[in-house]
Design a protein around this motif. Sequence first.
Motif, PDB file in Angstrom:
ATOM      1  N   LEU A 159       0.823  -1.200   0.000  1.00 12.20           N
ATOM      2  CA  LEU A 159       0.000   0.000   0.000  1.00 12.20           C
ATOM      3  C   LEU A 159       0.860   1.254   0.000  1.00 12.20           C
ATOM      4  N   GLU A 160       1.954   1.238   0.744  1.00 14.77           N
ATOM      5  CA  GLU A 160       2.849   2.387   0.797  1.00 14.77           C
ATOM      6  C   GLU A 160       3.436   2.685  -0.579  1.00 14.77           C
ATOM      7  N   ILE A 161       3.799   1.631  -1.302  1.00 11.09           N
ATOM      8  CA  ILE A 161       4.365   1.803  -2.640  1.00 11.09           C
ATOM      9  C   ILE A 161       3.306   2.358  -3.603  1.00 11.09           C
ATOM     10  N   TYR A 162       2.110   1.750  -3.581  1.00 12.40           N
ATOM     11  CA  TYR A 162       1.018   2.231  -4.430  1.00 12.40           C
ATOM     12  C   TYR A 162       0.689   3.683  -4.088  1.00 12.40           C
ATOM     13  N   ASN A 163       0.669   3.973  -2.788  1.00 15.21           N
ATOM     14  CA  ASN A 163       0.333   5.319  -2.317  1.00 15.21           C
ATOM     15  C   ASN A 163       1.332   6.350  -2.852  1.00 15.21           C
ATOM     16  N   GLN A 164       2.603   5.992  -2.829  1.00 13.78           N
ATOM     17  CA  GLN A 164       3.631   6.910  -3.312  1.00 13.78           C
ATOM     18  C   GLN A 164       3.440   7.225  -4.791  1.00 13.78           C
ATOM     19  N   VAL A 165       3.180   6.192  -5.578  1.00 13.76           N
ATOM     20  CA  VAL A 165       2.995   6.413  -7.019  1.00 13.76           C
ATOM     21  C   VAL A 165       1.763   7.269  -7.287  1.00 13.76           C
ATOM     22  N   LEU A 166       0.689   6.981  -6.575  1.00 12.94           N
ATOM     23  CA  LEU A 166      -0.566   7.689  -6.826  1.00 12.94           C
ATOM     24  C   LEU A 166      -0.552   9.118  -6.300  1.00 12.94           C
ATOM     25  N   THR A 167      -0.286   9.266  -5.012  1.00 10.41           N
ATOM     26  CA  THR A 167      -0.420  10.591  -4.398  1.00 10.41           C
ATOM     27  C   THR A 167       0.681  11.557  -4.817  1.00 10.41           C
ATOM     28  N   HIS A 168       1.849  11.035  -5.182  1.00  4.80           N
ATOM     29  CA  HIS A 168       2.957  11.914  -5.586  1.00  4.80           C
ATOM     30  C   HIS A 168       2.881  12.331  -7.051  1.00  4.80           C
ATOM     31  N   ASN A 169       2.033  11.661  -7.816  1.00 11.78           N
ATOM     32  CA  ASN A 169       2.020  11.929  -9.254  1.00 11.78           C
ATOM     33  C   ASN A 169       0.661  12.313  -9.823  1.00 11.78           C
ATOM     34  N   LEU A 170      -0.420  12.035  -9.109  1.00  6.31           N
ATOM     35  CA  LEU A 170      -1.739  12.370  -9.617  1.00  6.31           C
ATOM     36  C   LEU A 170      -1.971  13.881  -9.583  1.00  6.31           C
ATOM     37  N   PRO A 171      -2.821  14.389 -10.456  1.00  3.83           N
ATOM     38  CA  PRO A 171      -3.172  15.817 -10.411  1.00  3.83           C
ATOM     39  C   PRO A 171      -3.811  16.171  -9.065  1.00  3.83           C
ATOM     40  N   VAL A 172      -3.739  17.435  -8.691  1.00  2.00           N
ATOM     41  CA  VAL A 172      -4.282  17.874  -7.401  1.00  2.00           C
ATOM     42  C   VAL A 172      -5.794  17.726  -7.351  1.00  2.00           C
ATOM     43  N   THR A 173      -6.429  17.624  -8.513  1.00  2.00           N
ATOM     44  CA  THR A 173      -7.886  17.454  -8.549  1.00  2.00           C
ATOM     45  C   THR A 173      -8.313  16.039  -8.189  1.00  2.00           C
ATOM     46  N   CYS A 174      -7.367  15.110  -8.134  1.00  2.00           N
ATOM     47  CA  CYS A 174      -7.657  13.720  -7.799  1.00  2.00           C
ATOM     48  C   CYS A 174      -7.296  13.438  -6.345  1.00  2.00           C
ATOM     49  N   GLN A 175      -7.947  12.445  -5.788  1.00  2.00           N
ATOM     50  CA  GLN A 175      -7.661  12.084  -4.401  1.00  2.00           C
ATOM     51  C   GLN A 175      -7.758  10.577  -4.220  1.00  2.00           C
ATOM     52  N   ALA A 176      -6.717   9.996  -3.632  1.00  2.00           N
ATOM     53  CA  ALA A 176      -6.703   8.570  -3.324  1.00  2.00           C
ATOM     54  C   ALA A 176      -7.008   8.385  -1.847  1.00  2.00           C
ATOM     55  N   TYR A 177      -8.019   7.580  -1.539  1.00  2.00           N
ATOM     56  CA  TYR A 177      -8.403   7.324  -0.158  1.00  2.00           C
ATOM     57  C   TYR A 177      -7.711   6.045   0.309  1.00  2.00           C
ATOM     58  N   MET A 178      -6.801   6.197   1.251  1.00  2.00           N
ATOM     59  CA  MET A 178      -6.032   5.065   1.718  1.00  2.00           C
ATOM     60  C   MET A 178      -6.842   4.239   2.737  1.00  2.00           C
ATOM     61  N   PRO A 179      -6.939   2.934   2.547  1.00  2.65           N
ATOM     62  CA  PRO A 179      -7.772   2.095   3.406  1.00  2.65           C
ATOM     63  C   PRO A 179      -7.109   1.759   4.736  1.00  2.65           C
ATOM     64  N   THR A 180      -7.914   1.263   5.664  1.00  2.00           N
ATOM     65  CA  THR A 180      -7.406   0.782   6.951  1.00  2.00           C
ATOM     66  C   THR A 180      -7.051  -0.696   6.896  1.00  2.00           C
ATOM     67  N   GLY A 181      -7.336  -1.306   5.783  1.00  6.24           N
ATOM     68  CA  GLY A 181      -7.066  -2.735   5.598  1.00  6.24           C
ATOM     69  C   GLY A 181      -7.671  -3.183   4.284  1.00  6.24           C
ATOM     70  N   GLY A 182      -7.759  -4.480   4.084  1.00  2.00           N
ATOM     71  CA  GLY A 182      -8.341  -4.986   2.849  1.00  2.00           C
ATOM     72  C   GLY A 182      -7.379  -4.928   1.684  1.00  2.00           C
ATOM     73  N   LEU A 183      -7.920  -4.765   0.467  1.00  2.00           N
ATOM     74  CA  LEU A 183      -7.121  -4.888  -0.745  1.00  2.00           C
ATOM     75  C   LEU A 183      -7.327  -3.772  -1.759  1.00  2.00           C
ATOM     76  N   VAL A 184      -8.189  -2.778  -1.446  1.00  2.00           N
ATOM     77  CA  VAL A 184      -8.553  -1.833  -2.499  1.00  2.00           C
ATOM     78  C   VAL A 184      -8.322  -0.380  -2.095  1.00  2.00           C
TER      79      VAL A 184
END
Length: 466
Positions: free
Chosen positions: A370-395
Amino acid sequence: MSKIPAYQSLANTIIDDILGEQYTVGDALPSLRVFTQLQQVSMTTALNCYRYLEQQGYAVAKPKQGYFVTRPSRANGRYDFPSFTAQPAQPQNIRCDFVMPSQSFATAELDEQLIDKAGFQKCWQYIGKDRALTFGYADLRGEVKLREALCAHFIKQGFATSSEQLVITNGCLDAVLLAIETVSDKDDTILVSSPCYSGLLDMLNMLGRRVLEIPSTNEGLDLEQVELALKKQQVTACIITANHQNPTGHSLSTGQKQKLAALAEQYRTPIIEDDVFRELSHSPAIPLPIKHFDNSGWVLWCSSVSKTFAAGLRVGWCLPGRYFEQYITQRKVRTLGVNQPIQLALARYIQQGYYQQHIAKVNRQLVNQLEIYNQVLTHNLPVTCQAYMPTGGLVIWLSLGELNANEVSDLLAQQDIFVRSGIYFTTTNEYQNCIRINFGIVPTSETLAKLQRLVHIIKMQTITVL
């Protein structure tokens, strides 16, 4: 050779028809209800068949419309993905062939690399010598060894259950389907959190139930709206996921779980708890289900090993509470039970401590992924987009700002990148700018390249819109 399951055999026949051009892209497939009648199969088999087609890229589900024919962008022929089934010629020579289908960002599933094949293989070989392996009709509740093993496992997490009240099912969706049929009738209204797992919405639609969606956020479910619906007797039952909800990944607080259990008792309204992601927790402690706070049996708790271990085993369970007898009746008229050898092998897997070790190892790995996915998404997505990081699970639930998720999904599919559009998680017009991404896939160089390509396409589309 292992015999493939009925749903996959049916799906392969449809794929042959598609490749043989008896279907064309855009054609509507028979409704699930019609399909069950035509093929003389259960609703569960029909759902699994259509989901298999969807996973392989040969069908797409459209809310309130049904399933429609499509084709993978690089379909060179039928994809044959053997599933794990038990067909032993001699009990002492049982062999386990563990082959999983290829995966994408669209399906909430553990990467094949994360499955403990070696540990389960040992248990699978061992049960060939087990005298309890009779290959006959067994207890409708499921094998007592598995029920006891599961209850002993849960109590280590602070969740005490009764093996006498536990019912083994063919996966979590089967458990939920039986629960729906147990507590409601056609045209009844079922309360769900919004957004809601698409498979549940498909099931409710095919069973002829109405849906009342209650908004949920990172802070939890809107309990005021839930109580109002119960107080006005607007709903017959609720389906709620309290832990690592699919697709948003958020969890309810302990107080909210207690409140829901109290509301169910106060208004005498059953809650079907779909808790399939509970054990995939990103914190050291595995969270408790709503069922833990249920003092009067109004919660029907459903789960499985499909997300935590291996989907192909098709083993789930339910604690039906006060509905135990009615639930068993549903079990009896639909099927005479669950594959006995797999139940015994899974029981041993749990008893030997393999499952607990597997859960701990997988959760550590998922936190890192999740940390790796989070880095790619949140560091590179436009500011108009938002990734909601989960407390568990797979999505991961991803908001695309002003973009249309369907259009983005189509563009991604052309690059062999598959995601799940937000429109599938509602019966309303909401979430048209959202997609769900599976981070259960190990981030290899190929996976990361696809993830970066996904970000690039979203960037380019955002520039176009602005």
